[in-house]
Design a protein around this motif. Structure first.
Motif, PDB file in Angstrom:
ATOM      1  N   ARG A  21       0.839  -1.191   0.000  1.00 43.37           N
ATOM      2  CA  ARG A  21       0.000   0.000   0.000  1.00 43.37           C
ATOM      3  C   ARG A  21       0.884   1.255   0.000  1.00 43.37           C
ATOM      4  N   PHE A  22       2.019   1.177   0.652  1.00 39.73           N
ATOM      5  CA  PHE A  22       2.948   2.309   0.715  1.00 39.73           C
ATOM      6  C   PHE A  22       3.432   2.682  -0.689  1.00 39.73           C
ATOM      7  N   ALA A  50      -6.484   9.082   0.158  1.00 35.71           N
ATOM      8  CA  ALA A  50      -5.766   8.317   1.171  1.00 35.71           C
ATOM      9  C   ALA A  50      -5.692   9.142   2.455  1.00 35.71           C
ATOM     10  N   THR A  85      -2.262  10.906   7.307  1.00 31.29           N
ATOM     11  CA  THR A  85      -1.109  10.371   8.056  1.00 31.29           C
ATOM     12  C   THR A  85      -0.282   9.427   7.175  1.00 31.29           C
ATOM     13  N   HIS A  86      -0.943   8.643   6.329  1.00 29.83           N
ATOM     14  CA  HIS A  86      -0.211   7.747   5.434  1.00 29.83           C
ATOM     15  C   HIS A  86       0.547   8.554   4.386  1.00 29.83           C
ATOM     16  N   LYS A 120       3.733  10.157   5.589  1.00 25.06           N
ATOM     17  CA  LYS A 120       4.886   9.230   5.648  1.00 25.06           C
ATOM     18  C   LYS A 120       5.458   8.978   4.250  1.00 25.06           C
TER      19      LYS A 120
END
Lengths: 150, 150
Positions: free
Chosen positions: A5-6, A38, A41-42, A45
């Motif tokens: 997912r990253f 999305a 917070t994701h 990063k």
């Protein structure tokens, strides 16, 4: 067969920023998060990792925001996906409990070749390529000037 | 970049059974589970799927157990991995919330080409190939005659 997912989000963020041609306002990470559907917070990063990799730059203050780093449109998608995914096994050979067959396994080498073929296909594609052609202007219309919702 | 745990186990089970040359006792699903270091319940599901795909056959009763189906040594690993993994996207384009860029995304097509290159690398490799050569006898020594622990 899946990328993380990253990586998925990193590719979305790179595409999102690649449509900017310098005439539009630079979006904030919150706007980009909304644009790629999305959680902030994701995306924060992911942006941090992309900055570290030299793909994205962030300008602070008034008129600031996120943009591709200079020349980052030429960065290979294959290179970026390798950076993000690493070159670990595509199956859990060494995870506990480790596979008892791994010492004499011919499959592992074949899966590594297949993984390399996957990346090699993406090597000649640049981040800029992803938004060139007919897609670019449509993505701009989809995204730019539509304020993100955080 | 990962295959599912299900595919991982299916490949282990296929390799485990491919080393049998007909002179050894056929292992039970419990023995195979111990041999590939996986829970019996997972291996039982994998065996069911491999039977459905014509890769494995099970004989009941005394002297019964699991074996590759006749001719299954010639089955392509690429075919098997496609069967198990499907041809869905390697990233979550359509998962909720769907990616807002997907309508005009050039990346998706490039990722599909890369996925196809991955499978194509495995197409000419057969299940039998995985245990041929020096590996085969070592795998037999590793596995056959060593009763599995359930």
């Amino acid at each position: 067969m899946r990328l993380t997912r990253f990586t998925d989000l990193a590719l979305r963020v790179a595409m999102r920023l690649a449509v900017l041609d310098g005439t539009q306002e630079q979006p904030t990470a919150r706007q980009v998060a909304a644009d790629v559907a999305a959680p902030f917070t994701h995306v924060a990063k992911v942006v941090s990792r992309l900055r570290h990799a030299g793909v994205v730059e962030a300008r602070r203050g008034r008129g600031g925001g996120l943009a591709l780093a200079p020349g980052a449109g030429e960065i290979s998608v294959g290179w970026l996906v390798r950076e993000l995914e690493g070159i670990g096994d595509v199956v859990g050979c060494e995870e506990e409990p480790a596979c008892p067959l791994r010492g004499e396994c011919r499959l592992r080498g074949e899966l590594r070749k297949a993984q390399e073929a996957f990346y090699a296909t993406l090597d000649p594609v640049t981040i800029g390529d992803l938004v060139e052609g007919p897609q670019g202007p449509v993505l701009v219309r989809l995204l730019v000037g539509r304020p993100g919702e955080a």
